[in-house]
Design an enzyme around this catalytic site. Structure first.
Site, PDB file in Angstrom:
ATOM      1  N   CYS A 257       0.816  -1.220   0.000  1.00 48.87           N
ATOM      2  CA  CYS A 257       0.000   0.000   0.000  1.00 48.87           C
ATOM      3  C   CYS A 257       0.844   1.262   0.000  1.00 48.87           C
ATOM      4  CB  CYS A 257      -0.920   0.020   1.211  1.00 48.87           C
ATOM      5  SG  CYS A 257      -2.060  -1.357   1.218  1.00 48.87           S
TER       6      CYS A 257
ATOM      7  N   ASP B 204       2.948   2.418   2.515  1.00 46.97           N
ATOM      8  CA  ASP B 204       3.274   3.051   3.799  1.00 46.97           C
ATOM      9  C   ASP B 204       3.630   2.000   4.840  1.00 46.97           C
ATOM     10  OD1 ASP B 204       2.558   5.926   3.464  1.00 46.97           O
ATOM     11  OD2 ASP B 204       0.583   5.090   3.035  1.00 46.97           O
TER      12      ASP B 204
ATOM     13  N   CYS C 105       4.957   8.405   2.011  1.00 44.66           N
ATOM     14  CA  CYS C 105       4.911   9.715   1.370  1.00 44.66           C
ATOM     15  C   CYS C 105       5.218  10.815   2.382  1.00 44.66           C
ATOM     16  CB  CYS C 105       3.542   9.928   0.747  1.00 44.66           C
ATOM     17  SG  CYS C 105       2.210   9.847   1.947  1.00 44.66           S
TER      18      CYS C 105
ATOM     19  N   CYS D 206      -2.645   8.433   6.760  1.00 40.06           N
ATOM     20  CA  CYS D 206      -1.278   8.519   7.293  1.00 40.06           C
ATOM     21  C   CYS D 206      -1.311   8.789   8.791  1.00 40.06           C
ATOM     22  CB  CYS D 206      -0.498   9.642   6.593  1.00 40.06           C
ATOM     23  SG  CYS D 206      -0.197   9.320   4.855  1.00 40.06           S
TER      24      CYS D 206
END
Lengths: 134, 394
Positions: free
Chosen positions: A35, A37, A60, A104
């Site tokens: 994915c 992360d 990211c 996130c």
């Protein structure tokens, strides 16, 4: 309009508490590379207080910034307080995240909670092993 | 600033800008008006059509002006589908790594009862002509294969595919948005029936493009209204934009070979430099690729953070990472050439043009090397790779 708030960019460009704690009392890793992360949190805990925290993140800009902010929010805090950390608190401290980047902050919360759970488990089993030895 | 994202867009050339301003100042009439002032605008429009046609070996009347590449792709596919339907042919052959303007139109056509076969593009990012031929059926009405891929820059065997389509009497469309103004194209020699192009990819303005449709391939208008563009597209023509597009393309065509040679040398220097970064790999065929395209995947890092840090160093680049698209999946192009998710997230595209210097290339090599190393220094994925807990793929 910039993609991220100044706070996010600050924490992305100058991430706090980056690294590894070799003799960590609790380690938590969440996410997966598929994915895009992965966050890994390391905790050093003294007398029920988070004495030190470090992170490693593959992800990211907002994933790195969320990790950094999450570590700042719990460093020096009692474990009981750190357990109440929410993704909302992380996102708010960063002056917001774009809607599609909110996951996130969720990941940052989960990474901290995973590290705390690991600590709880380890300290529990240490007490148990201490008892059995005694 | 080093602008290394010319596949995303280019700046208008001075020639194109001058043509546009002159057209706005001097010939702002409506090309459909019968008085001399309108007819002057009409003349400029038709001159632009003839100039563009000449560059790709077409007849002027085979060029239809559109709002850009996406509209041209939509109209090409839809028109060919309608022609197919009239003969009871409802099968279309295309590829897995087309632009979304093509893929999403095909999805829509599928919902409307068409059958679509998407061909494999293999690890090198190249369609195999023999696989195109094998995919053809008696009810195939269209083959659509992009001229050159926008992400990994691979140039497809268009002439071979065109020959096969012609031999089987199947219409052939190519999305040439990345190729027009960068590669020599001859629609007659390459047996292309439909071709889409976009002005801002070759230093023309944004919001303008064209669709070439061979005589005998009638287009269905997407926009209904007046009889502009021979009834193929209603609405008063964007004369200044069209005139500027033609000026840009003429200028590019005049120095196509020299520009391509110069940019190819820079590209290969950049590829060689980036190949010194361990556990990275070039995406797509090394030779059959656009002069300016450099596309890499690096293990253990994520593309968006790489782009943001390069931006801090004054370098404009792009990535096929999920985080740059707002979706959870990385680029369909990288997945189509067999890059696994983990690796596709760490992609970087640098697309060069004639304004890039050797010094820029060297700056980019150091900047990318340093940034990849920095991101790996605190990447848990890189730690697992380095310490042997997960195997390297690249």
């Amino acid at each position: 309009m910039a993609l991220y708030s100044e706070k996010v960019m600050d924490h992305f460009l100058h991430p706090r508490n980056v690294g590894v704690i070799e003799d960590a009392d609790g380690v938590g890793e969440v996410g997966n590379a598929k994915c895009g992360d992965i966050m890994k949190m390391y905790l050093k805990i003294d007398d029920g207080v988070i004495a030190d925290v470090k992170f490693e993140t593959f992800g990211c800009g907002s994933a790195i910034a969320s990790s950094s902010m999450a570590t700042e929010l719990i460093k020096g805090k009692p474990v009981s307080e750190a357990m109440k950390l929410t993704n909302q608190a992380v996102a708010e401290a960063l002056d917001g995240l774009p809607a599609y980047k909110m996951h996130c902050s969720v990941l940052a919360e989960e990474a901290i909670q995973a590290a705390l759970a690991d600590y709880e488990q380890k300290s529990g089993s240490e007490q148990n092993s201490g008892k059995s030895e005694g | 600033m080093i602008y290394a994202d010319s596949a995303a867009t280019t700046r208008m050339s001075e020639t194109a800008l001058a043509a546009m301003i002159d057209c706005i100042r001097s010939d702002s009439g409506n090309p459909s008006s019968l008085y001399a002032y309108g007819q002057r605008a009409k003349e400029r429009l038709e001159q632009a059509r003839a100039d563009i046609a000449a560059v790709i070996g077409a007849k002027p009347r085979e060029i239809t002006f559109t709002s850009g590449g996406s509209e041209a792709d939509n109209q090409a596919l839809r028109s060919a589908a309608i022609l197919g339907l009239r003969q009871g042919k409802k099968h279309i052959v295309s590829t897995a790594f087309e632009h979304h303007a093509v893929l999403h139109t095909l999805k829509r056509l599928e919902q409307e009862g068409f059958e679509v076969t998407l061909l494999d593009v293999h690890e090198d990012g190249l369609v195999r002509p023999e696989e195109v031929e094998k995919a053809l059926r008696p009810d195939t009405c269209l083959v659509s294969v992009m001229y050159a891929n926008n992400e990994i820059g691979t140039i497809q065997p268009i002439a071979e595919i065109g020959r096969i389509c012609r031999a089987h009497g199947v219409r052939f469309h190519t999305d040439a948005v990345q190729a027009v103004g960068h590669l020599p194209i001859d629609v007659a020699a390459e047996n292309i029936d439909l071709l889409s192009a976009s002005a801002h990819k070759f230093h023309g303005p944004k919001g303008v493009g064209f669709l070439y449709a061979r005589q005998g391939t009638p287009l269905t208008p997407l926009i209904e209204g007046g009889a502009q563009e021979n009834g193929r597209r209603a609405g008063t023509e964007n004369t200044p934009g069209i005139v500027a597009m033609a000026a840009a393309l003429k200028e590019r065509a005049a120095s196509l070979a020299e520009d391509a040679a110069a940019v190819t040398a820079l590209r290969d220097r950049l590829i060689a430099g980036l190949e010194t970064i361990p556990h990275g790999a070039l995406n797509g065929d090394r030779v059959k690729r656009l002069p300016g395209n450099v596309s890499f995947c690096f293990e253990g890092i994520e593309g968006e953070s790489l782009l943001l840090l390069l931006d801090q160093k004054g370098i404009c680049a792009s990535s096929g990472s999920a985080c740059t698209s707002g979706s959870l999946d990385p680029s369909h192009v990288l997945l189509a050439i067999g890059r696994v998710h983990d690796v596709a997230h760490g992609s970087l595209r640098l697309t060069l043009d004639t304004d890039i210097t050797e010094a820029d290339v060297d700056t980019m090599i150091s900047a990318v090397s340093e940034t990849v190393a920095y991101l790996r220094s605190f990447s848990p994925v890189w730690r697992d790779l380095r310490e042997g807990r997960i195997p390297h793929i690249l």
